[in-house]
Design an enzyme around this catalytic site. Sequence first.
Site, PDB file in Angstrom:
ATOM      1  CG  ASP A 176      -1.915   1.061   1.263  1.00 54.09           C
ATOM      2  OD1 ASP A 176      -2.781   1.049   0.374  1.00 54.09           O
ATOM      3  OD2 ASP A 176      -1.864   1.920   2.165  1.00 54.09           O
ATOM      4  CD  GLU A 186      -2.213   2.095  -3.608  1.00 51.60           C
ATOM      5  OE1 GLU A 186      -3.289   2.467  -4.094  1.00 51.60           O
ATOM      6  OE2 GLU A 186      -1.944   2.240  -2.404  1.00 51.60           O
TER       7      GLU A 186
END
Length: 712
Positions: free
Chosen positions: A407, A433
């Site tokens: 994340d 990400e």
Amino acid sequence: MNIIRAFITGFKTVECTVDNINDFNLIKFYFKNRDRYINIISRYSNNNIITLVLSEEIDIKYACTLFYDDHTFSDCDYFKLFASEEFNGRFFTLDELGLNYNETYSEFRVWSPVALSVNLLLYKNGNTADLTATPTKIQMSEINGLWSVRIDKNLNGKFYTYEVNVYGNINEATDPYAKAVGVNGQRGAIIDLLQTNPIGFENDSPITKENYTDAIIYELSVRDISTNPNSGIKNRGKFIGLTEKNTKTKNNKPTGLAYLKYLGITHVQIMPVFDFSYNSVDEKNPYKYNWGYDPQNYNVPEGSYSTNPYIPNKRILELKEMIFAFHKKGICVNMDVVYNHVFDAKHHCFELIFPGYYFRRNEDGSFSNGSNCGNDTASENLMMKRFIIDSMLYWAREYHLDGFRIDLMGIHDIDTINTLRDRLDRHIMLYGEGWNLGTALSSDKKAIITNSAKLPEIGFFNDITRDILEGSIFSKFDKGFISGKEGLESGIMTSIVGCTKYSDDTSGPFYSPIQSINYISCHDNSTLWDKLKSTCSDEPEEKLMARLKFALGILLTCQGIPLLSSGIEFGISKEGVENSYNSPDEINWVDWERRDKYIDLVTYVKSLIDLRKAHPAFRLSTLDDIKDNIKFLFVPSKNVVAFVIKSLDIIDSWQNIVVIYNANKYSVEIKLPPDTWNLVANKSVVSNKPISGHSGLFLAEGISVNVLYNNC
Ligand code: CA
């Protein structure tokens, strides 16, 4: 005249910012640490920043104060020292941390060079609501910041925390390395991890894929996949709900694990299953909903997903049972990890044990907040880096995980991510990400897409393809290629080659297709169906269904690694909610009867998955293979892109494959390359056998993906 702020920048240097340098006489500063004054031996200034050099080293276990001429002073902040090479070179340990449990003894180790004292608190109960419990307090001893104690008893069944005396505060904190906890994660639990393995788990071996591009990832939430009563799953919202066999809707169609096996995806990506904050979901009464992107105990599973969060072994055993059940079906399990921030940094055990070290700070001393969640962790500090690596290695080994989705990976530094890649087994996927966020780390060090050259074996969520396909996520009404926006042909060509550096004209940020995680929607933002409803609001449902097939047809024939969010294949809706992280179950859950209703879509997508799995030509693993084998066809019509994959350097049962995307509402004639071609996919059907033969001109229907092959 004011000292705006003061920092310790070295063991013998202090820096302060003042409002107006002209008001200050540098000779009038003096400095105090541990109730003693330390001489200042040199002073210099640069604009309003003053640097003072001390005659001896600061004792970092004590606060520091900088005074000026008796009438002004400032407490000094330590975070710059803690982030310095000087500090990281001196304070670091490779010793095992956390609890080492044996039947005959238990050894506890925690790291805090700034603590004055640390006590181990042993409890009989894991529930902090039991106020009658007074803990047994045991003093720990320190060697260069590492605090430890060994107790020669069998402590199985007890719970523990640390009491840390630091900078005048007595903080009770959980062990950052705790592997088991009591209810709501407020106390560590002392257990025998060997008792948490499902029967036969030791024989569970990794399901190896030849290349990362062989993966077809399906993102899901443990809670959402089974909460709806129409899932037919007994243990709704629980880990073991995904171990139940042959679950089905009242229409006799498979749900849960059985459905995922049927669909044919290769990997599931599980949204947070580490222990997230009890502020988000109370494990004692988990009626409130939360996705769980707010870590509390990084090395422990979430209790609300277990059948009994009070029994520490349960959540561990049941998560392992879930992973084991997937593996038995040949499905790999990737875990969504959130090391970039916590819910409440000030009260997190990291900050309670070693304030100022684990969280990145802005120049003014405030928490850096690139994550937009209040704080960012400081992976560039060696013990935070070590924690992330230790934690992921532990999950991979203990729980047999097959990959990690990181994340907000862009918050982390490149070196941490590459070290992880080196330390994890090759079969384990690593992607995240790579957004460039406003965190207090220089851009050249961030693990972001624009630094993909420095992260050659890391996957990145590909927002270029996402936005070209469906339009910007920041505007509900912005269209993309699949919803009728024009002029996107070259963007689609870039997506086809996995946004790699294919040619001067067609080039994305990636050096390899393994770097491109291709997706249209995930848990964030609108579902694809909701986005289509807002961008094509005047169209009847069957047109939206055609667009959905078109979208997934493109996604599953592009190079790179496709990722589907749960229910995308049957047009799952969140009723227009774009950020449903704490929306009720009724918004987030998977509606299995909707799946039954849109079974035609599911069949289409399943067939696309089968097509991709059957043909390595869609899963090329290197940029050279893409350059050598993929050629674009000249198409005079606008909003149409066509390409050929020739099996020159790859082994595929099809010698040549033509793929045509027609985003127009009307049919378009495309001139096929010489020879005859077998159509296997069009607007309505994807088949493993030829549907019809074609040569010369091929009529591609409006809003359609078409796949043809020959072996000439
Ligand atoms: Ca929890």
